[in-house]
Scaffold this motif. Sequence first.
Motif, PDB file in Angstrom:
ATOM      1  N   SER A  41      64.281  25.001 -39.454  1.00  9.40           N
ATOM      2  CA  SER A  41      65.519  25.337 -38.528  1.00  9.40           C
ATOM      3  C   SER A  41      66.605  23.813 -37.919  1.00  9.40           C
ATOM      4  O   SER A  41      67.846  24.131 -38.153  1.00  9.40           O
ATOM      5  N   GLU A  81      68.565  31.012 -37.379  1.00 15.33           N
ATOM      6  CA  GLU A  81      67.263  31.878 -37.538  1.00 15.33           C
ATOM      7  C   GLU A  81      67.791  33.284 -36.916  1.00 15.33           C
ATOM      8  O   GLU A  81      67.786  34.305 -37.724  1.00 15.33           O
ATOM      9  N   ASP A 157      69.003  30.908 -42.749  1.00 16.29           N
ATOM     10  CA  ASP A 157      68.014  30.700 -42.590  1.00 16.29           C
ATOM     11  C   ASP A 157      67.052  32.150 -41.728  1.00 16.29           C
ATOM     12  O   ASP A 157      67.428  32.573 -41.573  1.00 16.29           O
ATOM     13  N   GLU A 158      66.193  31.911 -43.420  1.00 13.58           N
ATOM     14  CA  GLU A 158      65.540  32.985 -43.580  1.00 13.58           C
ATOM     15  C   GLU A 158      65.804  33.863 -43.356  1.00 13.58           C
ATOM     16  O   GLU A 158      66.347  35.164 -42.780  1.00 13.58           O
TER      17      GLU A 158
HETATM   18 MG    MG Z   1      62.495  28.340 -37.664  1.00 20.80          MG
END
Ligand code: MG
Length: 306
Positions: A41, A81, A157-158
């Motif tokens: 991140s 995130e 992010d994810e």
């Molecule tokens: Mg992360």
Amino acid sequence: MIRIENLVKAFGAKRAVDGVSFAVERGEVLGFLGPNGAGKSTTMRMITGFFPPTSGRVSVGGHDVTESPLAAKRLIGYLPEAAPSYPEMTVHGFLAFAAAMRGLAGEARRKAIGRVVELCFLGSVLHQSIDTLSKGYRHRTCLAQALIHDPDVLILDEPTDGLDPNQKHEVRNLIRELGRTKAVVFSTHILEEVDAACSRAIIIDRGRIVANGTPAELRAMSAHAGAVTVHAAGASAEKLAALGRVEPVNGAFRITPADKGASGQLALAVVALAQREGWKLDALRTEEGQLDEVFRSITLPDTVKK
Ligand code: MG
Ligand code: ADP
């Protein structure tokens, strides 16, 4: 499209990102893998100009993110995130707001909203407020926000975190599709996503890159990649030992060649040996190598390695 050179981010004495360099071209989907706390991140926040690097450079589409932040950010779609959302807004209101923030108005804004609503399957919830959405829809609303200005670069992010298996599958397909025309970086700690969506993957651990390659190249780093497992009545470990290192596994033998590249010949040699010795061959399999094994073997402290 994305070029980062020797990127460092220090928080006090701790280097969360410690000399990371890579480049991503248009048409590539780069999987950014690593255990929690590895620095994924933080790296993405520096690419998107969310905060400045301690040292090193980031350029997006040829624009240095620190020196020309507006030109760089115009090219970037970012799914953070913990994606922020505005619970009281409707999906449509939120996307109209995101479009306005990107300078879209009138017909262009209407078209942009229509495009991302279709891409992210949001048609049925358009006039619902964000706080009444299920997690999957809320998540796709945030993804739609990242895509609203049809950016050339996507930093996700994810993006599949918290989705159910069907939704994960949809989002991976969407990422792969977007990667045909854009430069995409997405972080994950789910290894199947590398095979499902990435053309290349980087594994990061404690702020440093520990592996960089195609999914097949990473798998080949597995300890058993290229080994041949043979199940045959009458087979003897002593005879097989002429071909490589032999271990018994579940009633079969696994032969690991000294030279990983020679697994094709190894399988043929095993068949020839079985014929010569009169063994009854039941099954023969060449191991591709396993991503999770590679991941564990290069991202765990030495004391926990088995
Ligand atoms: Mg992360
Ligand atoms: P990942 O996304 O790979 O899980 P992060 O980039 O979030 O990892 O974090 C990397 C390391 O940096 C972690 O040890 C984390 O605690 C630390 N870190 C991240 N952000 C901050 C911050 N704002 N202040 C201090 N430490 C931070």
